[in-house]
Design an enzyme around this catalytic site. Structure first.
Site, PDB file in Angstrom:
ATOM      1  CE  LYS A  13      -2.313  -0.697   3.836  1.00 37.14           C
ATOM      2  NZ  LYS A  13      -1.797  -1.966   4.380  1.00 37.14           N
ATOM      3  NE  ARG A  87      -4.167  -1.347  10.113  1.00 34.46           N
ATOM      4  CZ  ARG A  87      -3.136  -0.740   9.529  1.00 34.46           C
ATOM      5  NH1 ARG A  87      -3.238   0.494   9.130  1.00 34.46           N
ATOM      6  NH2 ARG A  87      -2.004  -1.393   9.329  1.00 34.46           N
ATOM      7  NE  ARG A 126       7.280  -3.208   6.027  1.00 37.65           N
ATOM      8  CZ  ARG A 126       5.970  -3.013   6.126  1.00 37.65           C
ATOM      9  NH1 ARG A 126       5.332  -2.394   5.157  1.00 37.65           N
ATOM     10  NH2 ARG A 126       5.303  -3.454   7.165  1.00 37.65           N
ATOM     11  NE  ARG A 128       6.532  -0.483   9.760  1.00 37.59           N
ATOM     12  CZ  ARG A 128       5.332  -0.406   9.220  1.00 37.59           C
ATOM     13  NH1 ARG A 128       5.166   0.235   8.067  1.00 37.59           N
ATOM     14  NH2 ARG A 128       4.295  -0.964   9.797  1.00 37.59           N
ATOM     15  NE  ARG A 139       2.562  -5.717  12.046  1.00 34.63           N
ATOM     16  CZ  ARG A 139       3.569  -5.311  11.282  1.00 34.63           C
ATOM     17  NH1 ARG A 139       3.404  -4.331  10.431  1.00 34.63           N
ATOM     18  NH2 ARG A 139       4.733  -5.908  11.380  1.00 34.63           N
TER      19      ARG A 139
END
Ligand code: AMP
Length: 181
Positions: A13, A87, A126, A128, A139
């Protein structure tokens, strides 16, 4: 033209949003980025949000809707791209109400569809702070339970386009622009 980009965490996204906002001149409103900015600023909101985010849970609808309403009201009608928001159904309904009060509405919802095994690999790459295996698993579960119902919500409003989110960035962006025009 207000647009929502919808998809599981790690579905791309953020990357697609950067390209979409440039092409269509939209304000990129990412609630995840806004929350990370609050954490960096050591604000009370940031302090409250950090442990929730690290665990991969959702920050409360009340906090998120308040934060988004402030931002939207400050933009004076500029067209927006919502990324990572809404969300939950309560957030989607809150957004519809907020936009209706401003005599405007969501034009289009792009759902980036990526299988969960590909997502997990992407997120681990990634790196993070909240991208550890346990937080990722949680998640994805939170997405399935709390966010996936929005797919039907926007389908019923006739606004949903499902886009294959596998492939390289430009390939996916070409699919998005074909849909948005
Ligand atoms: P993101 O960058 O969109 O993946 O968001 C990172 C984290 O911020 C999420 O895992 C949530 O903890 C929190 N967050 C971001 N947007 C929202 C939202 N709309 N509602 C609740 N929590 C959110």
């Amino acid at each position: 033209m207000h647009v929502i980009i919808l998809g599981a965490p790690g579905s791309g996204k953020g990357t697609q949003s950067e390209k979409i906002k440039d092409k269509y001149d939209l304000f990129h409103l990412s609630t995840g980025d806004m929350l990370r900015a609050e954490i960096a600023a050591n604000s009370e909101l940031g302090l409250a949000a950090k442990s929730i985010m690290d665990a991969g849970n959702l920050v409360s609808d009340e906090i998120i809707l308040g934060m988004v309403a402030n931002k939207v009201n400050s933009l004076n009608g500029k067209h927006m791209l919502f990324d990572g928001f809404p969300r939950t159904l309560a957030q989607a309904e809150g957004l519809d109400k907020l936009l209706a009060e401003l005599n405007t509405r969501i034009a289009s919802v792009i759902q980036l569809d990526v299988p969960f095994d590909a997502i997990t690999a992407r997120m681990l790459a990634r790196g993070r702070e909240d991208d550890n295996a346990e937080s990722i698993r949680n998640r994805l579960e939170v997405f399935s339970k709390q966010t996936a119902p929005l797919i039907e919500y926007y389908q019923q409003q006739g606004k949903l386009s499902v886009i294959d989110g596998l492939g390289d960035v430009d390939e996916i962006f070409a699919r998005v622009t074909k849909t948005l025009g």
